[in-house]
Write a protein that holds these residues in place. Structure first.
Motif, PDB file in Angstrom:
ATOM      1  N   TRP A 575       0.842  -1.211   0.000  1.00 21.20           N
ATOM      2  CA  TRP A 575       0.000   0.000   0.000  1.00 21.20           C
ATOM      3  C   TRP A 575       0.866   1.246   0.000  1.00 21.20           C
ATOM      4  CZ3 TRP A 575      -5.242   0.096  -0.400  1.00 21.20           C
ATOM      5  CH2 TRP A 575      -5.955  -1.076  -0.114  1.00 21.20           C
ATOM      6  N   HIS A 576       0.293   2.304  -0.567  1.00 23.69           N
ATOM      7  CA  HIS A 576       0.868   3.645  -0.416  1.00 23.69           C
ATOM      8  C   HIS A 576       0.503   4.169   0.966  1.00 23.69           C
ATOM      9  CE1 HIS A 576       1.090   8.090  -1.073  1.00 23.69           C
ATOM     10  NE2 HIS A 576       2.177   7.734  -1.731  1.00 23.69           N
ATOM     11  N   GLY A 577       1.275   5.108   1.483  1.00 26.25           N
ATOM     12  CA  GLY A 577       1.077   5.606   2.858  1.00 26.25           C
ATOM     13  C   GLY A 577      -0.284   6.217   3.096  1.00 26.25           C
ATOM     14  N   LYS A 578      -0.895   6.813   2.014  1.00 28.40           N
ATOM     15  CA  LYS A 578      -2.201   7.451   2.205  1.00 28.40           C
ATOM     16  C   LYS A 578      -3.320   6.421   2.208  1.00 28.40           C
ATOM     17  CE  LYS A 578      -0.803  11.777   2.184  1.00 28.40           C
ATOM     18  NZ  LYS A 578      -0.561  12.514   0.959  1.00 28.40           N
ATOM     19  N   GLY A 579      -3.077   5.238   1.683  1.00 29.65           N
ATOM     20  CA  GLY A 579      -4.071   4.171   1.749  1.00 29.65           C
ATOM     21  C   GLY A 579      -5.003   4.102   0.574  1.00 29.65           C
ATOM     22  N   ASP A 580      -4.774   4.897  -0.499  1.00 38.54           N
ATOM     23  CA  ASP A 580      -5.673   4.842  -1.651  1.00 38.54           C
ATOM     24  C   ASP A 580      -5.050   4.039  -2.798  1.00 38.54           C
ATOM     25  OD1 ASP A 580      -7.934   5.336  -3.112  1.00 38.54           O
ATOM     26  OD2 ASP A 580      -7.227   7.259  -3.900  1.00 38.54           O
TER      27      ASP A 580
END
Length: 780
Positions: A575-580
């Motif tokens: 996952w990317h850190g922002k979660g999208d």
């Protein structure tokens, strides 16, 4: 023809006589000149312009020297008479002019030509002589002018044929005149002009081919005129070039005449009485001797020592005595001493030193170099019975050869304390906290657990196994809360790092499922369901390589929310850190479709790469900046997602990268490899590893950083997890401090596989590890 001395003198007398006869006739002509009725200077309309005859002298069209071959060196008498001749010649020509004859006689022309030769030769030889001659001629002309008229300047009526071209600039470099049309000044102070037409290369070549005297023609730098050298002058040049004397008649090999004859004469050469000073001691010598005696007394002057004739010998093997002659041989090495005889060399050795029959046979079969002893120990009843040693001379000879051929050199032994070679690292107890003991074991999977992930709150743990199940555990109690079955062996699980969304990505075969486990805060997981169900499809649907589907029926009840079908088997999800955004890896060496990035909120998929850069092993998003890390077998490429370009290419210096983790600060990366290496990269420092650790005995399967503590861990097939302290400083000048602090063991090796995945607790200094033995373990 060269005039003789008597001819010169008679010529001078004739000229003087002619002067006296024509004296009365000259006066009326000068009167006419003053009355402007004379015709002598009718042709001289413009004084500034050169006359025809002058032009012919300077233009180089006519040879400036005489055409006749009678140019020679002048003797001293000629030099003395030169000025008289010139003055008388001038007067005679004046007299001829005053008679009204425009054309000079042949005799006068010859005389002026020879005069010109004399003056040039004189100028070539000696400039000073030329100056003196000029002054004399001026003086004599002045005298004759006074006899005629004090107001009239007779030089006004000279024609250029009679001119003595003598440069009066003196001994100066002639380059000073190279930018001027003239080359100096004559005796009257008029400019001597350079030849009007300079010879170019073609003229020079034609002159060289056609003129037989070209080789003996030289240019006079003072006047710019060409001068032909006579035979005598050429001969003189040759003699000087060969280093001979200039005078042909000089004999350098004449016998020396002794001033004093060898015969003893009765009478002295001089009968002068001896001086008084020859009898009195010299005061100057006395003073010098006194100074020398004083210097010897004071020790300033030391008398020479007599040379020692006796030869000197010294002992080659003498000890290093600083006072001895050998003191200067600093590298002298004394001869090695022989080993002292031991019990085995005794004539009556102890029984344990005597060889048995088998040992004797074995000793005889060995090579001489391999034998421990060079002889067989023997026992004798008494010393009288001992025979002579048969190898005595041979061993003495070998000893002498060793001493003579053995290279002696002094080897500098470095005395280094071994502890100084070990880098000074802080003690592990100063670097606490870090996990030290195994606290909990999460049992339940029946096959190897390939992947684990912790929720952002640190309360739940998810694990995926080859038994086709995904299990959710409570961290603090090791209780399995939920088990979700999927349609294949689970290759990767990843919990969404955004705490406001409750989603877990699970990859198996060619499918990625997004699960909502329904754990924790009810508001969070209901909000997640609302977020997924509120999606509206766009009007224009683009063709995508990945198909998105919403889970329904039994799958939805288990927690399945979205199903993503990929064209190939998916090995890793992250996952990317922002979660999208969600990145998936599908390793395939022949295709460019190895990495895809999904945007969950818009259900969009894109392939970021057009070309195949190698077999992709794993990918990761940068925790802060918009960078994307892609690890192939040997390289880690760092891409800028905004500029869409490659920013760095890290060389891992290992054969096959297995895993990768990025420091939460974002400036350091660690890579684990299947050849037992862990490489730490400092992105600000270099593209090569800052440090390579080889602590594990077998292949590394997983590496991880802690989000807050300066810790990183690596799991390997040797069944151990090594925890290291990895401090990164804010000061850019200070390098990271890497200290291994703990080896954690607990997993049993199954099918040659040990620890398959490690991850840290988000807030506590705890580490989770999953292994091939089907367990997940927590070390605290």
């Amino acid at each position: 023809m060269r005039p003789s001395h008597s001819g010169t003198m008679s010529k001078v007398k004739n000229k003087k006589r002619n002067l006296e006869e024509n004296e009365e006739e000259q006066l009326p002509i000068f009167d006419k000149d003053e009355g402007k009725d004379g015709h002598l200077d009718d042709g001289d309309e413009d004084q500034a312009d050169l006359s025809d005859s002058e032009e012919s002298v300077f233009s180089g069209l006519e040879e400036s020297g005489s055409d006749s071959d009678d140019e020679e060196e002048e003797e001293d008498d000629d030099e003395e008479d030169g000025s008289e001749e010139k003055s008388s010649d001038v007067e005679e020509d004046k007299a001829a002019d005053s008679d009204g004859d425009d054309q000079p006689s042949a005799k006068e022309v010859i005389e002026t030509k020879t005069d010109g030769q004399h003056s040039k030769e004189k100028k070539k030889k000696k400039k000073s002589a030329g100056k003196e001659g000029g002054e004399e001629s001026v003086a004599s002309d002045r005298d004759s002018g006074l006899q005629i008229s004090s107001q009239v300047d007779e030089y006004e009526h000279d024609t250029s044929d009679e001119e003595d071209i003598r440069n009066t600039v003196g001994n100066i470099p002639m380059e000073w005149y190279k930018d001027y049309p003239h080359i100096g000044y004559d005796l009257e102070g008029k400019k001597i002009f350079k030849p009007i037409r300079n010879k170019d290369e073609l003229d020079e070549f034609l002159d060289k081919m056609e003129n037989p005297d070209y080789w003996r023609t030289v240019q006079d730098k003072m006047t710019g005129a060409d001068i032909r050298l006579s035979d005598e002058q050429v001969d003189l040049v040759h003699r000087l070039q060969q280093g001979k004397f200039g005078d042909v008649n000089f004999n350098e090999y004449e016998p020396a005449i002794d001033f004093f004859s060898s015969e003893v004469m009765i009478h002295p050469v001089t009968n002068r009485p001896q001086d008084k000073r020859s009898f009195i001691p010299s005061l100057i010598e006395k003073e010098k001797v006194g100074k020398l005696v004083h210097a010897i007394k004071m020790g300033w002057i030391k008398p020479r020592r007599p040379k020692e004739t006796t030869p000197q010998y010294y002992d080659l093997w003498a000890k290093e005595d600083p006072n001895s002659i050998l003191g200067r041989h600093k590298m002298h090495v004394p001869a090695p001493k022989m080993k002292l005889p031991g019990h085995e060399e005794s004539y009556n050795p102890p029984p344990e030193y005597l060889m048995s029959e088998e040992e004797r046979l074995a000793w005889e079969q060995q090579d001489p170099e391999d034998r421990k002893l060079s002889f067989l120990p023997q026992k004798f009843a008494c010393l009288r019975a001992v025979p002579a040693y048969s190898r005595f001379i041979h061993e003495r000879f070998e000893r002498c050869l060793d001493l003579y051929l053995c290279p002696r050199q002094r080897k500098m032994r470095v005395n280094v304390n071994p502890e100084d070679l070990i880098p000074k690292l802080p003690k592990p107890k100063d670097l606490q906290p870090f996990p030290t003991t195994q606290s909990l074991v999460y049992r339940g999977h029946s096959s190897l657990v390939r992947s684990i992930s912790v929720s952002p709150s640190g309360q739940w743990l998810v694990s995926g196994s080859d038994d086709c199940t995904v299990r959710f555990w409570e961290v603090s109690t090791a209780r399995c809360l939920k088990t979700v079955e999927v349609g294949g062996a689970v290759k990767g699980v990843a919990w969404n790092p955004n705490p406001s969304i409750c989603l877990v990505a699970v990859s198996y075969d060619d499918t990625v499922v997004l699960l909502n486990p329904g754990l924790g805060d009810r508001l969070v997981y209901t909000a997640t369901d609302q977020l997924i169900s509120s999606y509206e499809e766009p009007e224009e649907v683009k063709d995508q390589s990945v198909q998105w589907a919403v889970a329904e029926g039994e799958g939805h009840e288990q927690g399945h929310r979205l199903i993503l079908k990929h064209p190939k088997a998916v090995r890793q999800v992250t996952w990317h850190g922002k979660g999208d955004y969600l990145a998936c890896v599908m390793p395939d060496n022949g295709s460019s479709l190895q990495v895809v990035i999904h945007q969950v909120s818009k259900r969009r998929t894109q392939n970021p790469f057009r070309k195949n850069k190698g077999l992709v092993q794993c990918v990761s998003f940068h925790p802060i900046r918009p960078y994307f890390f892609v690890a192939t077998q040997r390289y880690v490429r760092v891409y800028n997602l905004i500029k869409q370009e490659l920013t760095k290419k890290l060389m891992a210096n290992c054969k096959w990268i297995s895993s990768m983790a990025i420091h939460p600060g974002g400036d350091n990366v660690i890579c684990g490899s299947y050849d037992c290496r862990l490489a730490w990269f400092d992105l600000d420092l270099s593209t090569k590893p800052y440090k390579v650790l080889r602590h594990h005995k077998k292949a590394l399967r997983s590496v991880a950083y802690h989000r807050h503590y300066p810790l990183f861990a690596s799991g390997s097939d040797d069944g151990s997890v090594i925890v290291c302290h990895g401090m990164v400083y804010n000061d850019l000048l200070q390098n990271p401090l890497i200290v291994p602090v703990k080896v954690l063991k607990g997993h049993t090796i199954t099918h040659d596989l040990g620890v398959l995945d490690v991850t840290f607790h988000p807030t506590q200094p705890w580490v989770f590890s999953s292994g091939a033995d089907g367990t997940v373990r927590l070390f605290t």
